[in-house]
Design a protein around this motif. Structure first.
Motif, PDB file in Angstrom:
ATOM      1  N   LEU A  37       0.819  -1.208   0.000  1.00  0.00           N
ATOM      2  CA  LEU A  37       0.000   0.000   0.000  1.00  0.00           C
ATOM      3  C   LEU A  37       0.853   1.258   0.000  1.00  0.00           C
ATOM      4  O   LEU A  37       0.474   2.271  -0.596  1.00  0.00           O
ATOM      5  CB  LEU A  37      -0.936  -0.007   1.212  1.00  0.00           C
ATOM      6  CG  LEU A  37      -1.921  -1.182   1.272  1.00  0.00           C
ATOM      7  CD1 LEU A  37      -2.758  -1.115   2.531  1.00  0.00           C
ATOM      8  CD2 LEU A  37      -2.814  -1.198   0.045  1.00  0.00           C
ATOM      9  N   ASP A  38       2.013   1.219   0.655  1.00  0.00           N
ATOM     10  CA  ASP A  38       2.886   2.399   0.654  1.00  0.00           C
ATOM     11  C   ASP A  38       3.367   2.719  -0.751  1.00  0.00           C
ATOM     12  O   ASP A  38       3.416   3.891  -1.146  1.00  0.00           O
ATOM     13  CB  ASP A  38       4.092   2.162   1.571  1.00  0.00           C
ATOM     14  CG  ASP A  38       3.701   2.142   3.040  1.00  0.00           C
ATOM     15  OD1 ASP A  38       2.658   2.738   3.375  1.00  0.00           O
ATOM     16  OD2 ASP A  38       4.435   1.533   3.843  1.00  0.00           O
ATOM     17  N   MET A  91       1.791   1.992  -3.496  1.00  0.00           N
ATOM     18  CA  MET A  91       0.641   2.518  -4.234  1.00  0.00           C
ATOM     19  C   MET A  91       0.398   3.988  -3.915  1.00  0.00           C
ATOM     20  O   MET A  91       0.097   4.787  -4.789  1.00  0.00           O
ATOM     21  CB  MET A  91      -0.607   1.708  -3.891  1.00  0.00           C
ATOM     22  CG  MET A  91      -0.582   0.269  -4.359  1.00  0.00           C
ATOM     23  SD  MET A  91      -2.135  -0.572  -3.913  1.00  0.00           S
ATOM     24  CE  MET A  91      -1.704  -2.267  -4.317  1.00  0.00           C
ATOM     25  N   ARG A  92       0.536   4.347  -2.642  1.00  0.00           N
ATOM     26  CA  ARG A  92       0.308   5.736  -2.253  1.00  0.00           C
ATOM     27  C   ARG A  92       1.302   6.669  -2.925  1.00  0.00           C
ATOM     28  O   ARG A  92       0.982   7.802  -3.267  1.00  0.00           O
ATOM     29  CB  ARG A  92       0.418   5.888  -0.736  1.00  0.00           C
ATOM     30  CG  ARG A  92      -0.705   5.236   0.039  1.00  0.00           C
ATOM     31  CD  ARG A  92      -0.617   5.554   1.529  1.00  0.00           C
ATOM     32  NE  ARG A  92      -1.613   4.807   2.290  1.00  0.00           N
ATOM     33  CZ  ARG A  92      -1.359   3.711   2.974  1.00  0.00           C
ATOM     34  NH1 ARG A  92      -0.135   3.222   2.996  1.00  0.00           N
ATOM     35  NH2 ARG A  92      -2.324   3.092   3.624  1.00  0.00           N
ATOM     36  N   VAL A 131      -5.064   4.177  -8.681  1.00  0.00           N
ATOM     37  CA  VAL A 131      -5.159   2.967  -7.877  1.00  0.00           C
ATOM     38  C   VAL A 131      -6.559   2.407  -8.075  1.00  0.00           C
ATOM     39  O   VAL A 131      -7.521   3.169  -8.198  1.00  0.00           O
ATOM     40  CB  VAL A 131      -4.900   3.302  -6.391  1.00  0.00           C
ATOM     41  CG1 VAL A 131      -5.176   2.103  -5.495  1.00  0.00           C
ATOM     42  CG2 VAL A 131      -3.475   3.783  -6.210  1.00  0.00           C
ATOM     43  N   LEU A 147      -9.543  -0.390  -3.903  1.00  0.00           N
ATOM     44  CA  LEU A 147      -8.572  -0.127  -2.852  1.00  0.00           C
ATOM     45  C   LEU A 147      -8.647   1.286  -2.305  1.00  0.00           C
ATOM     46  O   LEU A 147      -7.829   1.667  -1.463  1.00  0.00           O
ATOM     47  CB  LEU A 147      -7.149  -0.376  -3.383  1.00  0.00           C
ATOM     48  CG  LEU A 147      -6.790  -1.823  -3.712  1.00  0.00           C
ATOM     49  CD1 LEU A 147      -5.405  -1.892  -4.336  1.00  0.00           C
ATOM     50  CD2 LEU A 147      -6.844  -2.694  -2.468  1.00  0.00           C
ATOM     51  N   SER A 148      -9.606   2.083  -2.764  1.00  0.00           N
ATOM     52  CA  SER A 148      -9.611   3.496  -2.391  1.00  0.00           C
ATOM     53  C   SER A 148      -9.900   3.716  -0.915  1.00  0.00           C
ATOM     54  O   SER A 148      -9.599   4.784  -0.385  1.00  0.00           O
ATOM     55  CB  SER A 148     -10.613   4.269  -3.247  1.00  0.00           C
ATOM     56  OG  SER A 148     -11.919   3.759  -3.100  1.00  0.00           O
ATOM     57  N   LEU A 155      -8.350   1.983   1.311  1.00  0.00           N
ATOM     58  CA  LEU A 155      -7.024   1.774   1.885  1.00  0.00           C
ATOM     59  C   LEU A 155      -6.014   2.772   1.350  1.00  0.00           C
ATOM     60  O   LEU A 155      -5.053   3.127   2.032  1.00  0.00           O
ATOM     61  CB  LEU A 155      -6.540   0.348   1.578  1.00  0.00           C
ATOM     62  CG  LEU A 155      -7.429  -0.788   2.077  1.00  0.00           C
ATOM     63  CD1 LEU A 155      -6.966  -2.123   1.494  1.00  0.00           C
ATOM     64  CD2 LEU A 155      -7.439  -0.841   3.598  1.00  0.00           C
ATOM     65  N   VAL A 156      -6.217   3.221   0.113  1.00  0.00           N
ATOM     66  CA  VAL A 156      -5.341   4.199  -0.533  1.00  0.00           C
ATOM     67  C   VAL A 156      -6.227   5.310  -1.092  1.00  0.00           C
ATOM     68  O   VAL A 156      -6.542   5.334  -2.280  1.00  0.00           O
ATOM     69  CB  VAL A 156      -4.511   3.551  -1.666  1.00  0.00           C
ATOM     70  CG1 VAL A 156      -3.434   4.514  -2.157  1.00  0.00           C
ATOM     71  CG2 VAL A 156      -3.877   2.254  -1.199  1.00  0.00           C
ATOM     72  N   GLN A 169      -5.997   8.330  -2.018  1.00  0.00           N
ATOM     73  CA  GLN A 169      -5.556   9.392  -2.918  1.00  0.00           C
ATOM     74  C   GLN A 169      -5.733   9.054  -4.384  1.00  0.00           C
ATOM     75  O   GLN A 169      -5.216   9.733  -5.251  1.00  0.00           O
ATOM     76  CB  GLN A 169      -4.063   9.709  -2.697  1.00  0.00           C
ATOM     77  CG  GLN A 169      -3.730  10.179  -1.300  1.00  0.00           C
ATOM     78  CD  GLN A 169      -3.445   9.036  -0.353  1.00  0.00           C
ATOM     79  OE1 GLN A 169      -3.729   7.892  -0.661  1.00  0.00           O
ATOM     80  NE2 GLN A 169      -2.885   9.337   0.807  1.00  0.00           N
ATOM     81  N   ARG A 170      -6.507   8.033  -4.692  1.00  0.00           N
ATOM     82  CA  ARG A 170      -6.586   7.523  -6.067  1.00  0.00           C
ATOM     83  C   ARG A 170      -6.870   8.604  -7.102  1.00  0.00           C
ATOM     84  O   ARG A 170      -6.099   8.846  -8.004  1.00  0.00           O
ATOM     85  CB  ARG A 170      -7.676   6.446  -6.163  1.00  0.00           C
ATOM     86  CG  ARG A 170      -7.882   5.895  -7.544  1.00  0.00           C
ATOM     87  CD  ARG A 170      -9.057   4.935  -7.557  1.00  0.00           C
ATOM     88  NE  ARG A 170     -10.291   5.604  -7.249  1.00  0.00           N
ATOM     89  CZ  ARG A 170     -11.069   6.168  -8.162  1.00  0.00           C
ATOM     90  NH1 ARG A 170     -10.717   6.147  -9.422  1.00  0.00           N
ATOM     91  NH2 ARG A 170     -12.196   6.750  -7.823  1.00  0.00           N
TER      92      ARG A 170
END
Length: 602
Positions: free
Chosen positions: A402-403, A405-406, A412, A416-417, A419-420, A422-423
């Motif tokens: 996840l890091d 991806m961020r 993304v 997963l938005s 969890l992340v 900033q997509r």
């Protein structure tokens, strides 16, 4: 941190608010009666059913529709809405439509390959009143229950110390399908060594004559288990029934672990009904046969091995995603009927064995870019024990970076938005930065900037560390692109530029230089277009109709519109006559009408 606390997820359906905004639609069946002008949305209704024949027919029909939709340029400005019913479980409800679940997996793969072209809706009622708001929300898949819209998000499951599924006695028989495969052997050993299984019935096409069968039998016997290999094509219902009849009454079958499966990857455009069936046979047909044939047996465990591809919709795996989504739905369907059922949706395994070992360098790079890290044997076994002790029908077992991806600065997956988050911001920021760069670049140098962008994306997709190895005039066909790489490249370039690019971009503009010239023309067209100097009431209304009020508030625009409705400037907040509560009761039409009425009174 133990892998069992970081790599166990499930798909959750979260309610959202969308505006009630009915838009023009046409059904897929009536599409041929229209000319070039399509309405904003075309709705494809999917058949429902739970038997293997219906599941296959549904996916074949939707595959044909998807291929037609994506290949026709005149459809590019409209959205295909694929509608199912009873194909997802929003709040623990029964999944009554396995065919629809399989269609969902196929559609998610098509969405990954062709972002923004298709929306998947599972509804228990009509969708017309909400469709405009759903499209404005830019969610690829939603579920509607009692008029409430829900969106799919992956959430982390904190595993407990609950015992794993299945309490096997020394006289019980446990069956494994796909026993000759890498995972079949691995988990046969684990069930004996760690879970106390003492009688194994191992099914594969070749049985005891299969590769490694003799060595596996001896290893399992040394661990204290009695082992019987049976040659059986698990896609053959009659043959499977015969195997079950042969299980001794004094050693009843109490556990089924279905691990059989094959890969036949390819982009949506390249799939055929035969390629769909090749994957569905050992996965779906066999699972449905086992489901029916064991319904009256005293099973303690019914575990199928699925893939995260079903939930994510992996590009290039439309058939595999469809099959595994069906398995996930079957587990929920069994639980609703009071039967044991767990579908383990695995992420990427290490490349030492199993189907992951069949992946080439291109596929491995693609998986790495997705942020999915491989599982080792030890991690997979730990996740297996943890997941089979959960009250979750279809846990997703995957190591997600996840890091990475961020920090990637690219889109993304919406799933997963949660969890992340900033997509969308990251994706829009990349294209905005490019536009700003082009705006500050002299006319004669803009093409060079775009050539650099194209070459950089090519290098990333093909695994080159230095974009300088990509000659601007070298044809894409000579650079190592396959159909899926071409799709992935198109999507990455669309994200970087903010432009909607044709699916055939690398074929229509066959070199980095040619494609950069096309992009320059697209950006040039945007620069040359003059902004409108006057906005009519209708143009404002049409623009705002697609935006939910909640999103206007989140963007900081709703307060400005409220001031407009009261004839105030931005410095005067006194005597506000329109409250937040009254605004929330209005739709966009009501808000605009109020604004024009107040402004005309001034």
């Amino acid at each position: 941190t133990p892998i069992t606390r970081t790599a166990v997820f499930d798909v959750r359906w979260t309610p959202i608010t969308v505006s009630e905004n009915e838009i023009a639609t046409v059904s897929w069946a009536d599409l041929g009666d229209l000319g070039d002008q399509l309405p904003p949305a075309v709705v494809l209704d999917c058949p429902a059913g739970n038997d293997p024949a219906t599941v296959r027919a549904a996916t074949h029909g939707v595959l044909e529709a998807l291929q037609s939709w994506l290949a026709e340029p005149r459809f590019s400005e409209s959205v295909l809405v694929v509608r199912t019913g009873g194909a997802v479980s929003v709040a623990g409800e029964d999944i009554s439509n396995l065919a629809g679940a399989a269609v969902g997996g196929l559609v998610r793969a098509a969405q990954t390959e062709h972002p923004g072209r298709i929306v998947l809706i599972d509804s228990d009622s009509g969708i017309d009143a909400l469709l405009g708001g759903i499209l404005a929300a830019e969610e690829p898949q939603v579920a509607i229950r009692d008029g409430q819209v829900h969106v799919a998000r992956l959430g982390r499951v904190v595993s407990t110390d609950a015992p794993a599924t299945g309490s096997f006695g020394s006289g019980d028989t446990v069956m494994i399908t796909g026993a000759s495969g890498y995972l079949g052997g691995l988990f046969a050993r684990h069930l004996v060594a760690a879970r106390g299984v003492r009688r194994l019935l191992l099914l594969s096409r070749r049985g005891e004559s299969g590769p490694g069968a003799t060595a596996l039998r001896e290893e399992l016997r040394q661990l204290g288990a009695e082992v019987e290999f049976v040659a059986c094509d698990v896609t053959d219902r009659a043959a499977l029934a015969q195997v079950l009849v042969g299980v001794p009454a004094d050693h009843p079958l109490t556990g089924v672990f279905h691990m059989a499966g094959v890969l036949d990857d390819g982009a949506i455009a390249s799939l055929t009904p035969a390629r769909m069936d090749a994957v569905f046979g050992p996965k779906v047909d066999a699972a449905l046969h086992l489901h029916e044939l064991t319904a009256e047996l005293p099973l303690q465990a019914f575990v199928v091995f699925s893939s995260a591809a079903g939930a994510f919709g992996n590009a290039g795996q439309g058939n595999y995603a469809a099959a595994n989504a069906c398995l996930d739905a079957l587990a929920a369907h069994r639980r609703a009927a009071g039967l044991p059922g767990t579908s383990l949706a695995w992420g990427l395994w290490s490349m030492d064995g199993g189907m992951a070992a069949e992946l080439g360098d291109t596929e491995r790079r693609r998986m790495s870019r997705s942020g999915m890290l491989p599982l080792s044997q030890e991690q997979g076994l730990a996740l297996f024990d943890a997941a089979t002790g959960l009250d979750t029908a279809a846990p997703v077992l995957a190591r997600l970076d996840l890091d990475a991806m961020r920090g990637a600065g690219s889109a993304v997956p919406v799933l997963l938005s949660g969890l992340v988050p900033q997509r969308r911001k990251a994706a829009s920021g990349a294209s905005a930065a490019l536009r700003a760069r082009l705006a500050s670049t002299p006319d004669g140098e803009r093409l060079g900037v775009l050539v650099e962008i194209v070459r950089g994306q090519v290098a990333t997709i093909l695994g080159h560390r230095n974009a300088n190895v990509i000659a601007p005039d070298r044809p894409f066909s000579e650079l190592g692109f396959d159909s899926l790489s071409a799709v992935e490249f198109r999507n990455a370039l669309a994200t970087a530029t903010g432009l909607r690019l044709p699916a055939t971009a690398v074929f229509d503009y066959p070199s980095p230089q040619a494609l950069a010239e096309y992009l320059a023309g697209q950006f040039g067209g945007h620069r040359d277009s003059e902004p409108a100097t006057e906005l009519s009431e209708n143009s404002i209304r049409n623009a705002l109709q697609t935006i939910p009020l909640a999103r206007l508030r989140d963007a900081g625009l709703l307060d400005a519109l409220m001031k407009l409705t009261n004839g105030q400037d931005s410095q005067d907040d006194t005597d506000q006559t329109v409250t937040d509560e009254s605004i929330d009761e209005l739709d966009i039409d009501g808000l605009i009408d109020l604004a024009y009425n107040n402004s005309s009174e001034d």
